[in-house]
Design a protein around this motif. Structure first.
Motif, short mmCIF file in Angstrom:
data_model
loop_
_atom_site.label_atom_id
_atom_site.label_comp_id
_atom_site.label_asym_id
_atom_site.label_seq_id
_atom_site.Cartn_x
_atom_site.Cartn_y
_atom_site.Cartn_z
N ILE A 33 24.86 27.18 -43.42
CA ILE A 33 25.78 26.05 -43.24
C ILE A 33 25.43 24.97 -44.25
N ARG A 34 26.45 24.46 -44.96
CA ARG A 34 26.29 23.33 -45.88
C ARG A 34 27.05 22.14 -45.33
N ILE A 35 26.39 20.99 -45.33
CA ILE A 35 26.99 19.76 -44.80
C ILE A 35 26.90 18.68 -45.86
N TYR A 36 28.04 18.05 -46.16
CA TYR A 36 28.09 16.94 -47.11
C TYR A 36 28.37 15.66 -46.32
N ALA A 37 27.53 14.65 -46.53
CA ALA A 37 27.67 13.41 -45.76
C ALA A 37 27.25 12.21 -46.60
N ASP A 38 27.49 11.00 -46.04
CA ASP A 38 27.18 9.75 -46.76
C ASP A 38 25.79 9.23 -46.46
N ASP A 39 25.34 9.41 -45.22
CA ASP A 39 24.06 8.80 -44.82
C ASP A 39 23.08 9.87 -44.37
N ARG A 40 21.87 9.82 -44.92
CA ARG A 40 20.88 10.84 -44.61
C ARG A 40 20.35 10.73 -43.18
N THR A 90 21.37 9.12 -40.41
CA THR A 90 22.34 9.34 -39.33
C THR A 90 22.70 10.81 -39.19
N LEU A 91 22.87 11.47 -40.32
CA LEU A 91 23.23 12.88 -40.30
C LEU A 91 22.12 13.73 -39.69
N LEU A 92 20.88 13.50 -40.09
CA LEU A 92 19.77 14.29 -39.58
C LEU A 92 19.58 14.09 -38.08
N GLN A 93 19.78 12.86 -37.62
CA GLN A 93 19.67 12.60 -36.18
C GLN A 93 20.75 13.35 -35.41
N ALA A 94 21.97 13.35 -35.93
CA ALA A 94 23.07 14.03 -35.27
C ALA A 94 22.85 15.54 -35.26
N ILE A 95 22.37 16.08 -36.39
CA ILE A 95 22.11 17.52 -36.47
C ILE A 95 21.02 17.92 -35.50
N ASN A 96 19.98 17.12 -35.41
CA ASN A 96 18.88 17.42 -34.49
C ASN A 96 19.37 17.45 -33.04
N ALA A 97 20.26 16.51 -32.70
CA ALA A 97 20.81 16.46 -31.34
C ALA A 97 21.65 17.72 -31.05
N ARG A 120 16.13 28.41 -39.31
CA ARG A 120 15.18 29.19 -40.10
C ARG A 120 14.71 28.43 -41.33
N LYS A 121 15.61 27.67 -41.92
CA LYS A 121 15.27 26.92 -43.13
C LYS A 121 16.26 25.79 -43.29
N MET A 122 15.79 24.65 -43.78
CA MET A 122 16.68 23.50 -44.01
C MET A 122 16.28 22.82 -45.31
N THR A 123 17.29 22.49 -46.10
CA THR A 123 17.07 21.78 -47.36
C THR A 123 17.96 20.55 -47.41
N VAL A 124 17.38 19.40 -47.73
CA VAL A 124 18.14 18.15 -47.85
C VAL A 124 18.04 17.67 -49.28
N SER A 125 19.18 17.41 -49.92
CA SER A 125 19.18 16.97 -51.32
C SER A 125 20.23 15.90 -51.54
N ASP A 126 19.97 15.01 -52.50
CA ASP A 126 20.92 13.96 -52.87
C ASP A 126 21.96 14.53 -53.81
N MET A 131 23.49 16.34 -49.25
CA MET A 131 23.86 17.69 -48.83
C MET A 131 22.72 18.29 -48.03
N VAL A 132 23.04 18.82 -46.88
CA VAL A 132 22.07 19.52 -46.04
C VAL A 132 22.48 20.99 -45.98
N GLN A 133 21.55 21.85 -46.35
CA GLN A 133 21.80 23.29 -46.30
C GLN A 133 20.86 23.90 -45.27
N MET A 134 21.44 24.60 -44.29
CA MET A 134 20.65 25.16 -43.20
C MET A 134 20.91 26.66 -43.06
N TYR A 135 19.87 27.39 -42.75
CA TYR A 135 19.97 28.79 -42.35
C TYR A 135 19.61 28.85 -40.88
N VAL A 136 20.57 29.20 -40.05
CA VAL A 136 20.39 29.11 -38.61
C VAL A 136 20.74 30.44 -37.94
N THR A 137 20.17 30.65 -36.77
CA THR A 137 20.53 31.77 -35.90
C THR A 137 21.16 31.18 -34.65
#
Length: 234
Positions: free
Chosen positions: A160-167, A169-176, A186-192, A202-208
């Motif tokens: 899953i790739r997610i494009y957002a404005d604020d790092r 806020t996005l990470l808190q929402a994803i964690n919830a 499985r893996k998560m990458t956060v990049s500007d 951009m947040v890139q996640m590998y999830v099950t």
């Protein structure tokens, strides 16, 4: 035929055509299943592989029979057949793709390898073994695919790739969302990001995902988070 005994280096036209026809049929049956599933190696590819293997097997066994009685000539009926197994590896390798998160095409490559073995078996006259192998392959490709989709679908990894404005806020929402939906990351990458049209982060996640959670529902839930500009899933 010599002294009433059939020569092991000779095959009549009837049996030759029978073996080629059976190779066409068995290879076509497996290829039909692959074609129905929209795989790279479909009806024509599997049929050609099976027919070609059968022809090479017969050529290896009977094609050089005229030289069997020559001085210092030793024939090996398995020599050309052995090269088929090596050669089919190059064809199978072309169907294997690495997408960045997983490897696809292994089943297609394996089916081509088995189809070539079926063709060799038909060419050698092992009709029962060839027909039994074809039925087994069809069961594996069709029936076991149904079992995988029903019982193992939830264990497949998704990217899953997610494009957002604020790092933050996005990470808190994803964690919830991850905790609420019982998602395994499985893996998560956060990049500007420099492209403001897609977002600053951009947040890139590998999830099950659990079995009861659809990837479409997850994408919609993430897309509703404030500040998210876009979501893609593979």
């Amino acid at each position: 035929m010599t002294n009433g005994v059939a020569s092991p280096w000779f095959i009549d036209n009837t049996h030759m055509l029978l073996r080629m026809g059976l190779a066409l049929l068995l290879g076509g049956l497996i290829g039909f299943e692959r074609e129905q599933s929209n795989h790279a190696a479909g009806l024509r590819t599997n049929t050609l592989v099976c027919l070609g293997s059968c022809l090479l097997m017969m050529l290896s066994m009977y094609g050089f029979g005229d030289f069997a009685n020559e001085t210092n000539v030793r024939l090996d009926p398995a020599r050309l057949a052995a090269q088929v197994i090596t050669g089919i590896g190059f064809l199978g390798a072309g169907t294997i793709l690495f997408t960045g998160k997983s490897i696809t095409g292994l089943t297609t490559a394996a089916s081509l390898w088995v189809v070539s073995a079926i063709g060799l078996a038909v060419g050698a006259g092992f009709y029962l073994a060839a027909v039994t192998a074809t039925g087994s392959v069809y069961f594996i490709l069709w029936a076991m695919n149904k079992i995988e989709k029903r019982f193992l679908k939830g264990k497949r990894e998704q990217m899953i790739r997610i494009y957002a404005d604020d790092r933050s806020t996005l990470l808190q929402a994803i964690n919830a969302i991850i905790q609420e939906q019982d998602i395994v990351v499985r893996k998560m990458t956060v990049s500007d990001q420099t492209d403001i049209h897609e977002g600053r982060v951009m947040v890139q996640m590998y999830v099950t995902l659990p079995k009861q959670l659809s990837i479409m529902l997850l994408v919609n839930e993430i897309n509703d988070v404030g500040g998210v500009r876009g979501v893609s899933a593979e």
